[in-house]
Design a protein around this motif. Sequence first.
Motif, PDB file in Angstrom:
ATOM      1  N   GLU A   1       0.570  -1.297  -0.097  1.00  0.00           N
ATOM      2  CA  GLU A   1       0.012  -0.213  -0.076  1.00  0.00           C
ATOM      3  C   GLU A   1       0.913   1.162   0.083  1.00  0.00           C
ATOM      4  OE1 GLU A   1      -3.898   2.176   0.396  1.00  0.00           O
ATOM      5  OE2 GLU A   1      -3.116   0.175  -0.272  1.00  0.00           O
ATOM      6  N   LEU A   2       1.782   1.282   0.879  1.00  0.00           N
ATOM      7  CA  LEU A   2       2.870   2.474   0.852  1.00  0.00           C
ATOM      8  C   LEU A   2       3.638   2.403  -0.392  1.00  0.00           C
ATOM      9  CD1 LEU A   2       4.210   1.977   4.532  1.00  0.00           C
ATOM     10  CD2 LEU A   2       2.700   3.893   3.772  1.00  0.00           C
ATOM     11  N   LEU A   3       3.879   1.396  -1.010  1.00  0.00           N
ATOM     12  CA  LEU A   3       4.586   1.623  -2.205  1.00  0.00           C
ATOM     13  C   LEU A   3       3.718   2.219  -3.479  1.00  0.00           C
ATOM     14  CD1 LEU A   3       6.297  -1.934  -2.579  1.00  0.00           C
ATOM     15  CD2 LEU A   3       7.327   0.240  -2.452  1.00  0.00           C
ATOM     16  N   LEU A   4       2.293   1.911  -3.552  1.00  0.00           N
ATOM     17  CA  LEU A   4       1.416   2.627  -4.300  1.00  0.00           C
ATOM     18  C   LEU A   4       1.165   3.936  -4.112  1.00  0.00           C
ATOM     19  CD1 LEU A   4      -1.414  -0.104  -4.256  1.00  0.00           C
ATOM     20  CD2 LEU A   4       0.242   0.432  -6.481  1.00  0.00           C
ATOM     21  N   ILE A   5       1.218   4.589  -2.710  1.00  0.00           N
ATOM     22  CA  ILE A   5       1.327   5.833  -2.285  1.00  0.00           C
ATOM     23  C   ILE A   5       2.459   6.592  -2.970  1.00  0.00           C
ATOM     24  CG2 ILE A   5       0.855   7.340  -0.580  1.00  0.00           C
ATOM     25  CD1 ILE A   5      -0.778   5.183   1.025  1.00  0.00           C
ATOM     26  N   LEU A   6       3.472   6.173  -2.644  1.00  0.00           N
ATOM     27  CA  LEU A   6       4.702   6.718  -2.949  1.00  0.00           C
ATOM     28  C   LEU A   6       4.950   6.890  -4.584  1.00  0.00           C
ATOM     29  CD1 LEU A   6       7.129   5.115  -0.271  1.00  0.00           C
ATOM     30  CD2 LEU A   6       6.653   7.592  -0.574  1.00  0.00           C
ATOM     31  N   ASP A   7       4.656   6.004  -5.056  1.00  0.00           N
ATOM     32  CA  ASP A   7       4.842   5.816  -6.903  1.00  0.00           C
ATOM     33  C   ASP A   7       3.747   6.810  -7.352  1.00  0.00           C
ATOM     34  OD1 ASP A   7       6.465   4.560  -8.477  1.00  0.00           O
ATOM     35  OD2 ASP A   7       4.591   3.580  -9.423  1.00  0.00           O
ATOM     36  N   ASP A   8       2.610   6.817  -6.883  1.00  0.00           N
ATOM     37  CA  ASP A   8       1.510   7.846  -7.278  1.00  0.00           C
ATOM     38  C   ASP A   8       2.218   9.318  -6.793  1.00  0.00           C
ATOM     39  OD1 ASP A   8      -1.176   8.632  -8.098  1.00  0.00           O
ATOM     40  OD2 ASP A   8      -1.347   9.387  -6.089  1.00  0.00           O
ATOM     41  N   TYR A   9       2.674   9.501  -5.827  1.00  0.00           N
ATOM     42  CA  TYR A   9       2.943  10.940  -5.249  1.00  0.00           C
ATOM     43  C   TYR A   9       4.123  11.443  -6.156  1.00  0.00           C
ATOM     44  CZ  TYR A   9       3.726  15.075  -2.434  1.00  0.00           C
ATOM     45  OH  TYR A   9       4.074  16.223  -2.051  1.00  0.00           O
ATOM     46  N   TRP A  10       4.999  10.660  -6.516  1.00  0.00           N
ATOM     47  CA  TRP A  10       6.215  10.966  -7.202  1.00  0.00           C
ATOM     48  C   TRP A  10       5.768  11.009  -8.937  1.00  0.00           C
ATOM     49  CZ3 TRP A  10       7.906  10.756  -2.821  1.00  0.00           C
ATOM     50  CH2 TRP A  10       9.252  10.907  -2.430  1.00  0.00           C
ATOM     51  N   ALA A  11       4.821  10.282  -9.254  1.00  0.00           N
ATOM     52  CA  ALA A  11       4.100  10.629 -10.599  1.00  0.00           C
ATOM     53  C   ALA A  11       3.674  11.981 -10.864  1.00  0.00           C
ATOM     54  CB  ALA A  11       3.280   9.452 -10.794  1.00  0.00           C
ATOM     55  N   ARG A  12       3.027  12.461  -9.726  1.00  0.00           N
ATOM     56  CA  ARG A  12       2.268  13.624  -9.820  1.00  0.00           C
ATOM     57  C   ARG A  12       3.332  14.916  -9.245  1.00  0.00           C
ATOM     58  NH1 ARG A  12      -0.992  14.109  -6.047  1.00  0.00           N
ATOM     59  NH2 ARG A  12      -0.974  12.238  -4.920  1.00  0.00           N
ATOM     60  N   HIS A  13       4.465  14.722  -8.746  1.00  0.00           N
ATOM     61  CA  HIS A  13       5.290  15.579  -8.199  1.00  0.00           C
ATOM     62  C   HIS A  13       6.685  15.527  -8.831  1.00  0.00           C
ATOM     63  CE1 HIS A  13       2.033  15.713  -5.420  1.00  0.00           C
ATOM     64  NE2 HIS A  13       2.357  16.957  -5.268  1.00  0.00           N
TER      65      HIS A  13
END
Length: 247
Positions: free
Chosen positions: A141-153
């Motif tokens: 779950e944390l990996l999904l959150i981090l990957d999504d945040y990096w994609a948007r920033h």
Amino acid sequence: MMSLSSSSDQRTTLYTEAEHLSTFSQIEAIDYHTTHTVSSIRFTPYPAGHVLGAAMFLVEIAGLKILFTGDYSREDDRHLISAEVPQGIKIDVLITESTYGIASHIPRAERETALMKSITGILNRGGRVLMPVFALGRAQELLLILDDYWARHPEYQRIPIYYASNLARKCMVVYQTYVSAMNDNIKRLFRERMAEAEEAGNVDKGGPWNFRFIRSLKNLERFDDVGGCVVLASPGMLQSGVSRRAP
């Protein structure tokens, strides 16, 4: 799973490796919502949320209906469906895990925002982030959150994210295989990634589990400990292993 029971004055071996291996032939895979009978006891598994494959069990003994569950979650996250309460059935006895039985959690979106604020705050001042995690469940779950945040920033995409856990890496194959058992968010991401891969002429079997900004760290000894980074490492309790030795 631990084979030792310990106290301040003694350590007792509960079972041997040979005994553990001998149980494998007795394991039978069953599906949710299927009813099975063993020695006149009927049981039916239902999704429990929490981690991929977790189940709560409706157990029927001589007309008595017992709902038994360990950890469960009634809230959808980024990849799991929520726990499913059996419908149209009167439960006589509920046996449940209750660590947070009287607690009210902050909404998930607020928790994610607070987490990313803490992580980026550390990175912005030149620090490194170590996140001790359990290899199965919250780590994904944390990996999904981090990957999504990096994609948007894009401003953080120069900062590497690693997950340092051999078990988590092995578990990723299971997550890539059982996308159909996850929620609509993951299924949508899977379809989008498949379409992107097909358009580009590539093969992307993992979909959302082939992370764009996260790399598996296979060997901590070869890790170049320079500059800011985010490292997810097991075990979650920091008692030993990679999370104790990671930067």
